[in-house]
Design a protein around this motif. Structure first.
Motif, PDB file in Angstrom:
ATOM      1  N   LYS A  91      31.738  42.467  39.254  1.00  0.00           N
ATOM      2  CA  LYS A  91      32.243  42.394  40.627  1.00  0.00           C
ATOM      3  C   LYS A  91      31.703  41.154  41.330  1.00  0.00           C
ATOM      4  O   LYS A  91      32.439  40.456  42.047  1.00  0.00           O
TER       5      LYS A  91
ATOM      6  N   VAL B  56      33.570  38.112  40.042  1.00  0.00           N
ATOM      7  CA  VAL B  56      34.923  38.029  40.604  1.00  0.00           C
ATOM      8  C   VAL B  56      34.863  37.431  42.007  1.00  0.00           C
ATOM      9  O   VAL B  56      35.651  36.548  42.363  1.00  0.00           O
TER      10      VAL B  56
ATOM     11  N   THR C  65      36.458  33.832  43.238  1.00  0.00           N
ATOM     12  CA  THR C  65      37.425  33.939  44.329  1.00  0.00           C
ATOM     13  C   THR C  65      37.032  33.041  45.496  1.00  0.00           C
ATOM     14  O   THR C  65      37.881  32.373  46.108  1.00  0.00           O
TER      15      THR C  65
ATOM     16  N   VAL D  10      41.120  34.808  39.598  1.00  0.00           N
ATOM     17  CA  VAL D  10      40.287  35.460  38.596  1.00  0.00           C
ATOM     18  C   VAL D  10      40.769  36.882  38.351  1.00  0.00           C
ATOM     19  O   VAL D  10      41.108  37.610  39.291  1.00  0.00           O
TER      20      VAL D  10
ATOM     21  N   THR E 278      40.161  40.456  35.520  1.00  0.00           N
ATOM     22  CA  THR E 278      39.297  41.064  34.508  1.00  0.00           C
ATOM     23  C   THR E 278      40.166  41.689  33.429  1.00  0.00           C
ATOM     24  O   THR E 278      41.314  42.061  33.668  1.00  0.00           O
TER      25      THR E 278
END
Length: 302
Positions: free
Chosen positions: A73, A76, A80, A86, A88
């Protein structure tokens, strides 16, 4: 960080592959950079980043099932904030495939609109999946392709084995070799690449790699070592003591009751790679980049 190098490895075929990718990337509309979610910084190839240029670019964090979810997290959010698209992915299960395809279509829309304006309607959107060895490119391509995909014959000028893979009617993927960067300046990154299998087991110093693995586990997740190997408090003082204790518990003994440390190291490495040590992310967003002064190393080899 260790004092002596863990690995100096850049086979000639990888230099050739990088030169070929330079040409391939000119022919695609969207670039997908596949990273290992456990080591997003260590698995990011600065050569690839340079080659992407102004092309629409997706960073795809693969193997999220093996990484720490809270760390994923954070990564990401990190990408961003830099304005990078991005996503997953768990390429083995195919989770995330539909999102990836829709994102490629979204990023390629300006190009498609230009084709339509020029009366060009038949050309597929072309994308390339780039990444280091063992990051899951082939698994991802096969997952995306499914039974409906068709692999074209080798085209002139392509390295043997490189193929366009057609996905449905409007998307083509170009498979490419995994490419490591020329010089692994940061030996921390080198060790993590070795742990995860991106570097051949024949070319690095196993002793240094396992010591870094143990020191990481001792600092961040000591309970995993205790639970997995039934270690006692006095066996958790440092990496050397831990390794010897693991060796004794796993029967890595030679004559005289001496522990075969190399065998113990290989057991620990296999336990990690077989997910016996839990979901671990080594790279953190606040670590310094592995390359020096933002410079891209010069290619070596033939």
């Amino acid at each position: 960080m260790v004092d002596s190098p863990i690995v100096h490895w850049f086979p000639g075929h990888m230099a050739k592959a990088t030169r070929m990718i330079t040409e391939y990337i000119k022919k695609v509309d969207v670039v997908i950079e596949l990273l290992d979610a456990r080591i997003p910084r260590s698995s990011a190839n600065p050569v690839i980043l340079e080659l992407v240029g102004q092309k629409p670019h997706i960073v795809l964090l693969n193997k999220v099932d093996l990484a720490d979810s809270s760390a994923t997290k954070e990564w990401v959010e990190f990408f961003t904030k830099q304005g990078i698209t991005v996503l997953t992915m768990d390429s083995k299960s195919g989770k995330g495939n539909k999102k990836l395809i829709s994102t490629v279509e979204k990023l390629s829309k300006p190009t498609i609109d230009k084709w339509i304006a020029k009366g060009i309607r038949s050309r597929s959107v072309r994308t390339i999946i780039l990444g280091i060895p063992n990051v899951g490119k082939s698994t991802l391509i096969n997952s995306l392709a499914g039974s409906a995909a068709t692999r074209t014959a080798n085209k002139a000028g392509h390295t043997r084995g490189q193929q366009w893979v057609k996905i449905g009617k409007n998307l083509e993927l170009l498979d490419t070799p995994g490419v490591l960067w020329p010089k692994l300046e940061d030996q921390r990154a080198a060790a993590r690449l070795a742990m995860t299998g991106a570097i051949s087991d024949d070319v690095y110093d196993l002793e240094h790699v396992i010591k870094q693995l143990l020191e990481f586990l001792l600092t961040h997740t000591p309970h995993i070592l205790v639970e997995r190997y039934k270690l006692k408090p006095d066996e958790m003082e440092n990496a050397d003591i831990i390794l010897e204790s693991i060796g004794r518990r796993r029967g890595c003994l030679v004559s005289g009751g001496i522990v075969d440390l190399d065998k113990a190291r290989r057991i620990l490495l296999q336990d990690y790679r077989n997910s016996k040590l839990g979901s671990i992310t080594f790279d953190t967003v606040d670590e310094e980049p592995y390359y020096i002064d933002g410079e891209i190393p010069v290619l070596e080899g033939e």
